[in-house]
Design an enzyme around this catalytic site. Structure first.
Site, PDB file in Angstrom:
ATOM      1  N   CYS A  94      37.009  21.217 -11.914  1.00  0.00           N
ATOM      2  CA  CYS A  94      37.321  22.551 -11.424  1.00  0.00           C
ATOM      3  C   CYS A  94      37.203  23.525 -12.588  1.00  0.00           C
ATOM      4  CB  CYS A  94      38.705  22.620 -10.796  1.00  0.00           C
ATOM      5  SG  CYS A  94      40.040  22.038 -11.850  1.00  0.00           S
ATOM      6  N   GLU A 143      43.536  32.139  -6.784  1.00  0.00           N
ATOM      7  CA  GLU A 143      42.120  31.842  -6.834  1.00  0.00           C
ATOM      8  C   GLU A 143      41.434  31.951  -5.477  1.00  0.00           C
ATOM      9  OE1 GLU A 143      41.643  29.135 -10.787  1.00  0.00           O
ATOM     10  OE2 GLU A 143      41.735  28.050  -8.887  1.00  0.00           O
TER      11      GLU A 143
END
Length: 208
Positions: A94, A143
């Site tokens: 990620c 996010e």
């Protein structure tokens, strides 16, 4: 689900203090993230650590889930030297695209930088928006996350400054590991959002 061969690029990191490179060398260049609105439209940039300080600024990110030919998911344990969520288990990779960088390109690039492998297949798997505070660091993950699923056919060669350990797990083994070991705050959110694409990739027998 479109499947596209992945390509790799160079450098950057997620999780180390701004000003620290992935190889441990110092640099004075700030790491910038791309700020977005609730629809994922770019509205500006922010320095990485500042974007994660409470209450957090909504920014673009990506999450990668890679599987081997047996349908097992490649997990990574984040290195102990990371300032954000060190030592916890999480999905394959990620991170954050550079401002203006396509999320697909960033996902392929960062997977190679962290794990030393290039996905043999990589496909878009939708997006998910979340707000996850990290109780240990006090940082906040606000996010807009682009999800990718794919396959890996080479053994990982992780960068020890980024990754402590790796493991391939079946769906059942993941349930057991998740109950036993610490995982990143965002892991289940991104996994659940990616499940439809994961099931299409791995098939029903894999149990995802």
């Amino acid at each position: 689900m479109p499947i596209t061969p992945a390509t790799t690029g160079h450098s950057s990191s997620r999780g180390h203090l701004p000003g620290a490179s992935g190889s441990g060398g110092g640099t004075s260049e700030a790491i910038l993230l791309e700020l977005v609105d609730e629809d994922g439209n770019t509205i500006g940039t922010a320095e990485k650590l500042a974007a994660h300080q409470a209450p957090g600024q909504l920014h673009r990110a990506f999450s990668v889930f890679l599987f081997d030919e047996q349908g097992r998911l490649l997990l990574q344990q984040r290195a102990l030297g990371k300032y954000h969520s060190p030592g916890v288990w999480s999905n394959t990779c990620c991170g954050h695209p550079y401002p203006g960088e396509a999320p697909f390109a960033a996902a392929a690039r960062r997977t190679y930088e962290e794990l030393g492998v290039s996905p043999s297949l990589l496909a878009e798997a939708g997006t998910v928006r979340y707000n996850h505070p990290d109780p240990h660091s006090g940082l906040v993950e606000q996010e807009y996350n682009h999800l990718f699923v794919g396959m890996v056919q080479a053994p990982p060669r992780p960068d020890p400054t980024e990754v402590g350990l790796t493991a391939f797990v079946t769906a059942g083994e993941l349930v057991e590991r998740h109950a036993r070991d610490p995982f990143s705050a965002w892991f289940m959110t991104v996994l659940d959002a990616a499940r439809p694409a994961i099931r299409e990739l791995t098939g029903p027998a894999a149990g995802w």
